[in-house]
Design a protein around this motif. Structure first.
Motif, mmCIF file in Angstrom:
data_model
loop_
_atom_site.group_PDB
_atom_site.id
_atom_site.type_symbol
_atom_site.label_atom_id
_atom_site.label_comp_id
_atom_site.label_asym_id
_atom_site.label_seq_id
_atom_site.Cartn_x
_atom_site.Cartn_y
_atom_site.Cartn_z
ATOM 1 N N ASP A 1 0.887 -1.002 0.044
ATOM 2 C CA ASP A 1 0.034 -0.042 0.103
ATOM 3 C C ASP A 1 0.835 1.430 0.094
ATOM 4 N N SER A 2 2.112 1.082 -0.347
ATOM 5 C CA SER A 2 3.036 2.221 -0.159
ATOM 6 C C SER A 2 3.425 2.930 1.087
ATOM 7 N N ILE A 3 2.949 2.120 2.210
ATOM 8 C CA ILE A 3 3.199 2.498 3.547
ATOM 9 C C ILE A 3 4.174 1.637 4.278
ATOM 10 N N PRO A 4 5.154 2.198 4.644
ATOM 11 C CA PRO A 4 6.012 1.106 5.443
ATOM 12 C C PRO A 4 5.636 0.314 6.666
ATOM 13 N N GLU A 5 5.877 -0.923 6.529
ATOM 14 C CA GLU A 5 5.441 -1.831 7.792
ATOM 15 C C GLU A 5 6.837 -1.944 8.672
ATOM 16 N N VAL A 6 6.686 -2.115 9.874
ATOM 17 C CA VAL A 6 7.906 -2.468 10.797
ATOM 18 C C VAL A 6 7.939 -4.084 10.921
ATOM 19 N N LEU A 7 8.966 -4.803 10.704
ATOM 20 C CA LEU A 7 9.201 -5.821 10.925
ATOM 21 C C LEU A 7 10.329 -6.165 12.170
ATOM 22 N N VAL A 8 9.853 -6.851 13.238
ATOM 23 C CA VAL A 8 10.827 -6.946 14.172
ATOM 24 C C VAL A 8 10.972 -8.538 14.575
ATOM 25 N N GLY A 9 12.020 -8.895 14.853
ATOM 26 C CA GLY A 9 12.354 -10.256 15.478
ATOM 27 C C GLY A 9 12.567 -10.316 16.923
ATOM 28 N N THR A 10 11.519 -10.756 17.688
ATOM 29 C CA THR A 10 11.656 -10.868 19.056
ATOM 30 C C THR A 10 12.046 -12.313 19.597
ATOM 31 N N ILE A 11 12.338 -12.326 20.842
ATOM 32 C CA ILE A 11 12.646 -13.824 21.515
ATOM 33 C C ILE A 11 11.677 -13.998 22.491
ATOM 34 N N LYS A 12 10.737 -14.698 22.539
ATOM 35 C CA LYS A 12 9.830 -14.930 23.587
ATOM 36 C C LYS A 12 9.068 -16.227 23.513
ATOM 37 N N ALA A 13 8.179 -16.635 24.679
ATOM 38 C CA ALA A 13 7.463 -17.804 24.379
ATOM 39 C C ALA A 13 6.084 -17.326 24.130
ATOM 40 N N THR A 14 5.224 -18.123 23.712
ATOM 41 C CA THR A 14 3.865 -17.815 23.317
ATOM 42 C C THR A 14 2.992 -18.826 24.137
ATOM 43 N N ARG A 15 1.732 -18.701 24.032
ATOM 44 C CA ARG A 15 0.783 -19.621 24.562
ATOM 45 C C ARG A 15 0.952 -20.980 24.156
ATOM 46 N N TYR A 16 1.168 -21.159 22.921
ATOM 47 C CA TYR A 16 0.930 -22.549 22.165
ATOM 48 C C TYR A 16 2.497 -23.028 22.089
ATOM 49 N N ARG A 17 3.628 -22.150 22.306
ATOM 50 C CA ARG A 17 4.873 -22.718 22.048
ATOM 51 C C ARG A 17 5.574 -22.139 23.489
ATOM 52 N N PRO A 18 5.785 -22.744 24.614
ATOM 53 C CA PRO A 18 6.008 -22.324 25.757
ATOM 54 C C PRO A 18 7.262 -21.862 25.742
ATOM 55 N N GLU A 19 8.325 -22.671 24.703
ATOM 56 C CA GLU A 19 9.914 -22.532 24.957
ATOM 57 C C GLU A 19 10.075 -20.980 24.205
ATOM 58 N N LYS A 20 11.034 -20.459 24.849
ATOM 59 C CA LYS A 20 11.540 -18.910 24.179
ATOM 60 C C LYS A 20 12.359 -19.335 22.945
ATOM 61 N N ASP A 21 11.830 -18.718 21.985
ATOM 62 C CA ASP A 21 12.266 -18.938 20.452
ATOM 63 C C ASP A 21 12.113 -17.494 19.913
ATOM 64 N N LYS A 22 12.866 -17.426 18.895
ATOM 65 C CA LYS A 22 12.817 -16.178 17.723
ATOM 66 C C LYS A 22 11.526 -16.292 16.942
ATOM 67 N N ARG A 23 10.752 -14.943 17.095
ATOM 68 C CA ARG A 23 9.349 -14.963 16.521
ATOM 69 C C ARG A 23 9.749 -13.791 15.656
ATOM 70 N N LEU A 24 8.620 -13.468 14.721
ATOM 71 C CA LEU A 24 8.493 -12.503 13.623
ATOM 72 C C LEU A 24 7.264 -11.781 13.975
ATOM 73 N N PHE A 25 7.216 -10.472 14.371
ATOM 74 C CA PHE A 25 6.085 -9.748 14.507
ATOM 75 C C PHE A 25 6.164 -8.525 13.337
ATOM 76 N N ILE A 26 5.289 -8.245 12.733
ATOM 77 C CA ILE A 26 4.918 -7.157 11.953
ATOM 78 C C ILE A 26 3.863 -6.091 12.209
ATOM 79 N N PHE A 27 4.101 -4.887 12.225
ATOM 80 C CA PHE A 27 3.552 -3.958 12.654
ATOM 81 C C PHE A 27 3.374 -2.663 11.611
ATOM 82 N N HIS A 28 1.980 -2.216 11.471
ATOM 83 C CA HIS A 28 1.929 -1.224 10.370
ATOM 84 C C HIS A 28 1.544 0.239 10.898
ATOM 85 N N LEU A 29 1.549 1.176 10.267
ATOM 86 C CA LEU A 29 1.190 2.376 10.533
ATOM 87 C C LEU A 29 -0.408 2.778 10.316
ATOM 88 N N HIS A 30 -0.956 2.546 11.055
ATOM 89 C CA HIS A 30 -2.731 2.900 11.227
ATOM 90 C C HIS A 30 -2.851 4.360 10.993
#
Length: 185
Positions: A93-122
């Protein structure tokens, strides 16, 4: 006489519609996003120019900041370690998104591991989550944004169960990343 008036009216109406389309095309400026360093991206698009950056709060807390004209206009706090920060246009859409690599556990994956989060500019300003991935196809090693296509693609390095590394291309589709192809297996 009425036929001539209707014809003139129709020509004027069509001319104004064509003119409006040309004005809209001229108003759209060229899109660009540049990774300045490992924690800063500068962008230019139809909504203006700005900076997206990752600020360190503590050893394990970070803040994504959206900066315009030397003022932070919005921020989003991340309460876990970050190993990668980059930007790209994964929605097309010609508006940048932010991609962030985090290290965390999740509800379904309790082990801490690398995750990918994508944020947009609302509304072109406010940092909001677009996708908070708990996992791609296999456990994530790293990722980057491929900018040679529009929308940009996400290139990942993933760890198979046997320890081998695979490279995969994904495209953001609906909710989440859609597998495109393997680059190296």
């Amino acid at each position: 006489m009425r036929l001539i008036a209707k014809t003139i009216l129709m020509v004027c109406l069509l001319s104004s519609l064509i003119g409006c389309g040309q004005k809209q095309k001229e108003a759209v400026c060229e899109y660009g996003v540049v990774q300045v360093d490992s924690v800063t991206c500068r962008y230019r698009c139809a909504m203006g120019e700005g900076i997206l950056r990752l600020a360190t709060v503590t050893d394990s807390t970070y803040r994504i900041e959206h900066v315009k004209k030397d003022s932070v206009i919005d921020a989003w706090q991340l309460d876990y370690p970050v190993y990668r920060f980059t930007c790209g246009d994964v929605t097309g859409d010609s508006i940048p998104e932010v991609l962030v690599g985090t290290i965390k556990a999740t509800r379904y994956r309790p082990e801490k591991d690398k995750r990918l989060f994508i944020f947009h500019l609302h509304k072109g300003q406010f940092i909001r989550p677009l996708w908070l991935g708990s996992r791609v196809g296999c456990p994530l090693i790293d990722f980057k944004v491929e900018t040679d296509s529009m929308p940009n693609l996400v290139h990942t390095w993933e760890r198979k169960e046997n320890g081998d590394t695979i490279e995969v291309l994904y495209q953001l589709k609906g909710f989440g990343l859609k597998f495109i192809k393997y680059l190296k297996v």
